[in-house]
Design an enzyme around this catalytic site. Structure first.
Site: not given
Length: 407
Positions: A80, A174
């Site tokens: 991400d 994350e």
């Protein structure tokens, strides 16, 4: 030999995988799910084994061992990109940097000034991948992802290189603090691991902040200002009073290195209700606990002054300093520095003023320090990736795999 790291990186950043901290789903965005499906197919096509994609968006894969009896090493990155700035429709450009300012977008007068970004002073003669100034780049952490998969390709193509079993782990979310929430350490099956999620290549990081979130809820009483004397209780002003009581020198703009802080991220409300969102950070666990205690003491004082229940706090620990979990495995830090030196990088121990999936994973039983990727200025329009350093990190990972096999 290893130039496919750039091709991989440019492909990965063409996918918008921004995570969403307000989402109730996991992963937090469907775009991460779509990217994960693509990546799983890619890893299978390149010859990796035990490739899995679970319902939570985690991808695990294996580079089979060419030498038996070795520790299993994990290489971890996240898919991400940060929700701080858009990661959609990234328009990358490669710059042969010879010094000076970089004009990212002439039309909108977006310029990366060398005087404002000190890392540029070390990039003369390097090829840099930059944005057009309207998006972030995604080097955090698709540079790390590209480096891991490029290293995997090379090791698969060269079975004569001795190494043990290597597990690859790609995590979602994350950037919103959830990257390790549903990571199955037992299924991953590594003895030790490394996150490839730092900035300057050669950096070795095994100290990070202890981290907590703090929400301050303030309740006021709204009365017409014409008849407010001794009755009006302005939640906005009380919230500002709370902020004003925190130590001024413990704000991010006044701290560096091992110095912790309180950071006000968001402030909203009206006379009746106000809410402030903070993050609390400190490398030292005792000082970290003291910061949380001071916030509670400040709230207690304001409740005594304005009435019980005026100020309520929600404090939630996010992650802790991995150092205590890495110290019993300092040989891994030595090998990370040796692998950097072998490829011409200058190894340097750096304390992270933030956190990584590795911090959480270390407390879940998987010792997991972090190394640099060659990405800089993450989470914003001035993010860039150093191609020279990215290629060296691929070589560093290959060297690391061989060093682990010799333990």
């Amino acid at each position: 030999m290893l130039s496919n790291v750039v091709e991989k990186f440019l492909h990965y950043i063409s996918f918008d995988t921004m995570s969403d901290e307000s989402s109730q789903s996991f992963p937090s965005t469907t775009s991460q799910v779509e990217f994960a499906k693509m990546l799983k197919s890619e890893l299978e096509a390149t010859g990796l084994t035990e490739v899995t994609l679970d319902d939570n968006g985690y991808i695990f894969a294996t580079i089979p061992a060419t030498k038996e009896g070795c520790k299993t090493l994990g290489l971890i990155a996240h898919m991400d990109t940060a929700p701080d700035f858009t990661g959609a429709n990234i328009k990358p450009r490669i710059v042969d940097y010879q010094g000076g300012d970089i004009v990212l977008n002439e039309e909108h007068n977006i310029v990366m000034h060398e005087s404002e970004f000190s890392s540029l002073s070390t990039k003369y003669g390097h090829k840099l991948i930059v944005t057009d100034g309207t998006t972030l780049l995604g080097a955090d952490d698709k540079a790390g992802l590209a480096e891991i998969t490029a290293a995997a390709d090379y090791l698969l193509a060269h079975p004569e290189i001795p190494h043990g079993k290597i597990r690859i782990g790609i995590t979602p979310d994350e950037e919103v603090g959830q990257g390790a929430d549903r990571f199955d350490v037992k299924a991953f099956g590594a003895d030790i691991a490394v996150t490839v999620d730092g900035s300057t290549a050669g950096e070795v990081e095994y100290e990070n902040f202890n981290a907590a979130s703090l929400i301050v809820n303030v309740r006021g009483i709204n009365i017409h200002p014409g008849s407010a004397k001794n009755h009006l209780k302005n939640a906005l002003l009380i919230a500002m009073e709370f902020e004003g009581m925190l130590p001024i020198n413990e704000k991010p703009q006044f701290t560096e290195k091992y110095e912790g802080f309180y950071h006000l991220n968001d402030f909203s409300g009206d006379v009746e209700n106000a809410k402030m969102f903070y993050i609390i950070r400190d490398h030292d666990r005792e000082k970290f606990e003291q910061k949380k205690a001071f916030a509670e003491k400040t709230a207690a004082y304001l409740n005594e002054k304005y009435g019980k229940g005026t100020v309520e706090l929600e404090i939630k620990d996010s992650y802790y300093n991995m150092k205590e979990k890495i110290l019993p495995h300092m040989y891994l830090i030595d090998l990370l520095k040796e692998s950097a030196s072998r490829v011409g990088l200058a190894p340097e121990e750096v304390a992270i003023r933030g956190g990584t999936d590795g911090a959480r994973l270390s407390f879940m039983g998987l010792p997991c320090p972090n190394i640099g990727t060659g990405g800089q200025n993450g989470h914003g329009r001035f993010e860039y990736a150093d191609i020279n350093e990215m290629e060296l990190v691929v070589r560093q990972l290959i060297e690391l795999c061989q060093l682990i096999a010799n333990l």
